[in-house]
Motif scaffolding. Structure first.
Motif, PDB file in Angstrom:
ATOM      1  N   ASP A 128       0.793  -1.235   0.000  1.00  0.00           N
ATOM      2  CA  ASP A 128       0.000   0.000   0.000  1.00  0.00           C
ATOM      3  C   ASP A 128       0.822   1.281   0.000  1.00  0.00           C
ATOM      4  O   ASP A 128       0.297   2.363   0.279  1.00  0.00           O
ATOM      5  N   ILE A 129       2.094   1.201  -0.328  1.00  0.00           N
ATOM      6  CA  ILE A 129       2.896   2.423  -0.423  1.00  0.00           C
ATOM      7  C   ILE A 129       2.328   3.337  -1.504  1.00  0.00           C
ATOM      8  O   ILE A 129       2.226   4.547  -1.309  1.00  0.00           O
ATOM      9  N   CYS A 130       1.910   2.767  -2.620  1.00  0.00           N
ATOM     10  CA  CYS A 130       1.349   3.586  -3.696  1.00  0.00           C
ATOM     11  C   CYS A 130       0.110   4.340  -3.233  1.00  0.00           C
ATOM     12  O   CYS A 130      -0.085   5.515  -3.567  1.00  0.00           O
ATOM     13  N   VAL A 131      -0.708   3.688  -2.445  1.00  0.00           N
ATOM     14  CA  VAL A 131      -1.918   4.318  -1.908  1.00  0.00           C
ATOM     15  C   VAL A 131      -1.540   5.519  -1.043  1.00  0.00           C
ATOM     16  O   VAL A 131      -2.151   6.585  -1.121  1.00  0.00           O
ATOM     17  N   ASN A 132      -0.514   5.342  -0.239  1.00  0.00           N
ATOM     18  CA  ASN A 132      -0.116   6.376   0.708  1.00  0.00           C
ATOM     19  C   ASN A 132       0.615   7.557   0.075  1.00  0.00           C
ATOM     20  O   ASN A 132       0.515   8.680   0.573  1.00  0.00           O
ATOM     21  N   VAL A 133       1.364   7.339  -1.011  1.00  0.00           N
ATOM     22  CA  VAL A 133       2.132   8.436  -1.605  1.00  0.00           C
ATOM     23  C   VAL A 133       1.370   9.197  -2.684  1.00  0.00           C
ATOM     24  O   VAL A 133       1.768  10.299  -3.042  1.00  0.00           O
ATOM     25  N   CYS A 134       0.279   8.664  -3.170  1.00  0.00           N
ATOM     26  CA  CYS A 134      -0.455   9.308  -4.257  1.00  0.00           C
ATOM     27  C   CYS A 134      -1.103  10.604  -3.776  1.00  0.00           C
ATOM     28  O   CYS A 134      -1.978  10.593  -2.910  1.00  0.00           O
ATOM     29  N   PRO A 135      -0.711  11.742  -4.349  1.00  0.00           N
ATOM     30  CA  PRO A 135      -1.274  13.018  -3.891  1.00  0.00           C
ATOM     31  C   PRO A 135      -2.708  13.268  -4.358  1.00  0.00           C
ATOM     32  O   PRO A 135      -3.376  14.156  -3.837  1.00  0.00           O
ATOM     33  N   THR A 136      -3.186  12.490  -5.313  1.00  0.00           N
ATOM     34  CA  THR A 136      -4.551  12.714  -5.822  1.00  0.00           C
ATOM     35  C   THR A 136      -5.491  11.566  -5.493  1.00  0.00           C
ATOM     36  O   THR A 136      -6.583  11.479  -6.059  1.00  0.00           O
ATOM     37  N   ASN A 137      -5.075  10.665  -4.595  1.00  0.00           N
ATOM     38  CA  ASN A 137      -5.948   9.609  -4.097  1.00  0.00           C
ATOM     39  C   ASN A 137      -6.521   8.718  -5.215  1.00  0.00           C
ATOM     40  O   ASN A 137      -7.710   8.432  -5.240  1.00  0.00           O
ATOM     41  N   VAL A 138      -5.663   8.308  -6.119  1.00  0.00           N
ATOM     42  CA  VAL A 138      -6.073   7.496  -7.265  1.00  0.00           C
ATOM     43  C   VAL A 138      -6.402   6.061  -6.851  1.00  0.00           C
ATOM     44  O   VAL A 138      -7.283   5.435  -7.426  1.00  0.00           O
ATOM     45  N   PHE A 139      -5.707   5.546  -5.841  1.00  0.00           N
ATOM     46  CA  PHE A 139      -5.834   4.148  -5.444  1.00  0.00           C
ATOM     47  C   PHE A 139      -6.791   3.959  -4.270  1.00  0.00           C
ATOM     48  O   PHE A 139      -6.918   4.832  -3.426  1.00  0.00           O
ATOM     49  N   ASP A 140      -7.380   2.779  -4.211  1.00  0.00           N
ATOM     50  CA  ASP A 140      -8.144   2.344  -3.045  1.00  0.00           C
ATOM     51  C   ASP A 140      -7.465   1.119  -2.448  1.00  0.00           C
ATOM     52  O   ASP A 140      -7.023   0.232  -3.193  1.00  0.00           O
ATOM     53  N   LYS A 141      -7.388   1.068  -1.116  1.00  0.00           N
ATOM     54  CA  LYS A 141      -6.901  -0.120  -0.427  1.00  0.00           C
ATOM     55  C   LYS A 141      -7.963  -1.206  -0.523  1.00  0.00           C
ATOM     56  O   LYS A 141      -9.157  -0.911  -0.523  1.00  0.00           O
ATOM     57  N   THR A 142      -7.511  -2.447  -0.558  1.00  0.00           N
ATOM     58  CA  THR A 142      -8.414  -3.596  -0.545  1.00  0.00           C
ATOM     59  C   THR A 142      -7.816  -4.634   0.388  1.00  0.00           C
ATOM     60  O   THR A 142      -6.762  -4.416   0.980  1.00  0.00           O
TER      61      THR A 142
END
Length: 106
Positions: free
Chosen positions: A14-28
């Motif tokens: 989930d590093i990508c989720v945490n670093v994305c400044p525009t909230n593109v990702f959702d955790k699952t």
């Protein structure tokens, strides 16, 4: 624009989720999901911070399009930005070339 999360490489950190400044990702419960692809600003932070080279951000795409994950693996496109700016052990010597830090005024 973020194009791919490679399910074979992703470890669900989930590093990508945490670093994305525009909230593109959702955790699952498993790998993250590209939930708001159109919000991607092509900043490359997710690809840069992904320790498994499981992400591909296309610098040329302005709208989502089908992407061949196998072809990305074969051409070493996954994680290519990390390597280009020297964020891997193998490309450490390239770190001095990357001047993107100047964008942040440091």
């Amino acid at each position: 624009m973020i194009e791919v999360i490679d399910a074979e490489r992703c470890t669900s950190c989930d590093i990508c989720v945490n670093v994305c400044p525009t909230n593109v990702f959702d955790k699952t419960e498993g790998i993250p999901v590209i939930a708001r692809q159109g919000d991607c600003q092509t900043c490359f932070l997710c690809e840069l911070y992904c320790p498994e080279d499981a992400l591909y951000v296309s610098p040329y795409v302005e709208e989502p399009r089908p992407t061949d994950v196998v072809a990305l693996r074969q051409t070493a496109a996954l994680g290519s930005y990390r390597r280009a700016v020297g964020w891997t052990d193998e490309t450490r010597d390239l770190r001095g070339i990357d001047r993107s830090y100047l964008l942040f005024g440091h």
